[in-house]
Design a protein around this motif. Structure first.
Motif, short mmCIF file in Angstrom:
data_model
loop_
_atom_site.label_atom_id
_atom_site.label_comp_id
_atom_site.label_asym_id
_atom_site.label_seq_id
_atom_site.Cartn_x
_atom_site.Cartn_y
_atom_site.Cartn_z
N ALA A 96 0.84 -1.21 0.00
CA ALA A 96 0.00 0.00 0.00
C ALA A 96 0.87 1.25 0.00
N ALA A 97 1.94 1.26 0.77
CA ALA A 97 2.85 2.41 0.79
C ALA A 97 3.50 2.60 -0.58
N PHE A 98 3.90 1.51 -1.20
CA PHE A 98 4.53 1.61 -2.52
C PHE A 98 3.58 2.19 -3.56
N TYR A 99 2.36 1.69 -3.64
CA TYR A 99 1.42 2.18 -4.66
C TYR A 99 0.91 3.59 -4.34
N SER A 100 1.00 4.00 -3.07
CA SER A 100 0.61 5.36 -2.70
C SER A 100 1.66 6.38 -3.10
N ASN A 101 2.93 6.00 -3.02
CA ASN A 101 4.01 6.93 -3.30
C ASN A 101 5.24 6.18 -3.81
N PRO A 102 5.20 5.69 -5.05
CA PRO A 102 6.29 4.84 -5.55
C PRO A 102 7.64 5.53 -5.65
N GLU A 103 7.66 6.87 -5.74
CA GLU A 103 8.94 7.57 -5.83
C GLU A 103 9.78 7.41 -4.56
N MET A 104 9.16 7.06 -3.46
CA MET A 104 9.87 6.90 -2.19
C MET A 104 10.63 5.58 -2.10
N PHE A 105 10.47 4.73 -3.12
CA PHE A 105 11.10 3.40 -3.10
C PHE A 105 12.14 3.30 -4.21
N LYS A 106 13.26 2.69 -3.90
CA LYS A 106 14.27 2.42 -4.93
C LYS A 106 13.81 1.28 -5.83
N ALA A 107 13.05 0.35 -5.25
CA ALA A 107 12.51 -0.80 -5.99
C ALA A 107 11.20 -1.20 -5.31
N PRO A 108 10.33 -1.88 -6.04
CA PRO A 108 9.10 -2.36 -5.39
C PRO A 108 9.44 -3.28 -4.22
N PRO A 109 8.66 -3.22 -3.14
CA PRO A 109 8.96 -4.09 -1.99
C PRO A 109 8.81 -5.56 -2.34
N LYS A 110 9.66 -6.37 -1.76
CA LYS A 110 9.55 -7.83 -1.92
C LYS A 110 8.56 -8.34 -0.88
N THR A 111 7.71 -9.25 -1.29
CA THR A 111 6.71 -9.81 -0.39
C THR A 111 6.78 -11.33 -0.45
N SER A 112 6.23 -11.98 0.57
CA SER A 112 6.34 -13.42 0.60
C SER A 112 5.00 -14.14 0.64
N THR A 113 3.98 -13.52 1.20
CA THR A 113 2.73 -14.25 1.42
C THR A 113 1.51 -13.52 0.87
N ILE A 114 1.69 -12.68 -0.09
CA ILE A 114 0.59 -11.81 -0.53
C ILE A 114 -0.19 -12.42 -1.69
N ARG A 115 -1.48 -12.18 -1.66
CA ARG A 115 -2.38 -12.45 -2.79
C ARG A 115 -3.19 -11.18 -2.94
N GLY A 116 -3.55 -10.85 -4.16
CA GLY A 116 -4.30 -9.62 -4.34
C GLY A 116 -5.24 -9.64 -5.51
N LEU A 117 -6.19 -8.73 -5.44
CA LEU A 117 -7.10 -8.45 -6.54
C LEU A 117 -7.01 -6.97 -6.86
N VAL A 118 -7.14 -6.65 -8.13
CA VAL A 118 -7.16 -5.27 -8.59
C VAL A 118 -8.43 -5.06 -9.38
N LEU A 119 -9.12 -3.97 -9.11
CA LEU A 119 -10.29 -3.56 -9.89
C LEU A 119 -10.00 -2.17 -10.43
N THR A 120 -9.98 -2.04 -11.76
CA THR A 120 -9.68 -0.75 -12.38
C THR A 120 -10.97 0.04 -12.60
N ASP A 121 -10.83 1.33 -12.85
CA ASP A 121 -11.99 2.17 -13.14
C ASP A 121 -12.74 1.68 -14.38
N GLU A 122 -12.04 0.98 -15.27
CA GLU A 122 -12.68 0.43 -16.47
C GLU A 122 -13.49 -0.82 -16.17
N GLY A 123 -13.38 -1.35 -14.95
CA GLY A 123 -14.09 -2.56 -14.58
C GLY A 123 -13.31 -3.84 -14.80
N ASP A 124 -12.04 -3.72 -15.18
CA ASP A 124 -11.21 -4.91 -15.37
C ASP A 124 -10.76 -5.44 -14.01
N ILE A 125 -10.70 -6.77 -13.90
CA ILE A 125 -10.25 -7.43 -12.68
C ILE A 125 -8.92 -8.13 -12.97
#
Length: 135
Positions: free
Chosen positions: A51-80
């Motif tokens: 959440a911190a990365f997608y809120s302000n990606p300039e603050m990161f040198k690289a995307p954070p590494k994660t180990s146990t995450i699953r996610g869903l994305v819903l775009t304004d266009e309605g794509d999942i």
């Protein structure tokens, strides 16, 4: 998009969080096409990092590494989209999707005509790691 509010530690203890769903604006370093919503299942520390990365990606040198995450994305266009690596999204070509320990139960409920909120309530009846309210 909807979610339960239960967070579970690896030792099995649980607590109620505020949400597992976050809204983001388009950004050239993440997703520049439209606003989008992300919902998560996984450890609280991974959720907070992403959440911190997608809120302000300039603050990161690289995307954070994660180990146990699953996610869903819903775009304004309605794509999942779904992911288990937050930088690599896979488009879902179905009208709905579900993740987390109660995800299969919720998906079955959605397929049978339940609303998002009803599907989470149904999943929480059979899955001890789902529950503690809805968001």
């Amino acid at each position: 998009m909807a979610c339960d509010l239960q967070y579970t530690k690896t030792d099995g203890s649980c607590w109620r969080g505020n949400t597992k769903i976050y809204k983001f604006d388009p950004h050239r370093l993440t997703w520049e096409h439209s606003k989008f919503i992300m919902g998560f299942a996984g450890t609280a520390s991974d959720i907070v990092s992403i959440a911190a990365f997608y809120s302000n990606p300039e603050m990161f040198k690289a995307p954070p590494k994660t180990s146990t995450i699953r996610g869903l994305v819903l775009t304004d266009e309605g794509d999942i989209y779904t992911f288990d690596t937050h930088t690599k999204w896979l488009k879902v070509n179905e009208p709905f999707a579900a993740i987390g320990s109660g995800g299969l139960i919720a998906l079955g409920a959605l397929s049978a005509g339940a609303s998002l909120r009803e599907a989470i309530k149904i999943a929480s009846k059979s899955d001890v790691y789902t529950g503690m309210g809805l968001s």
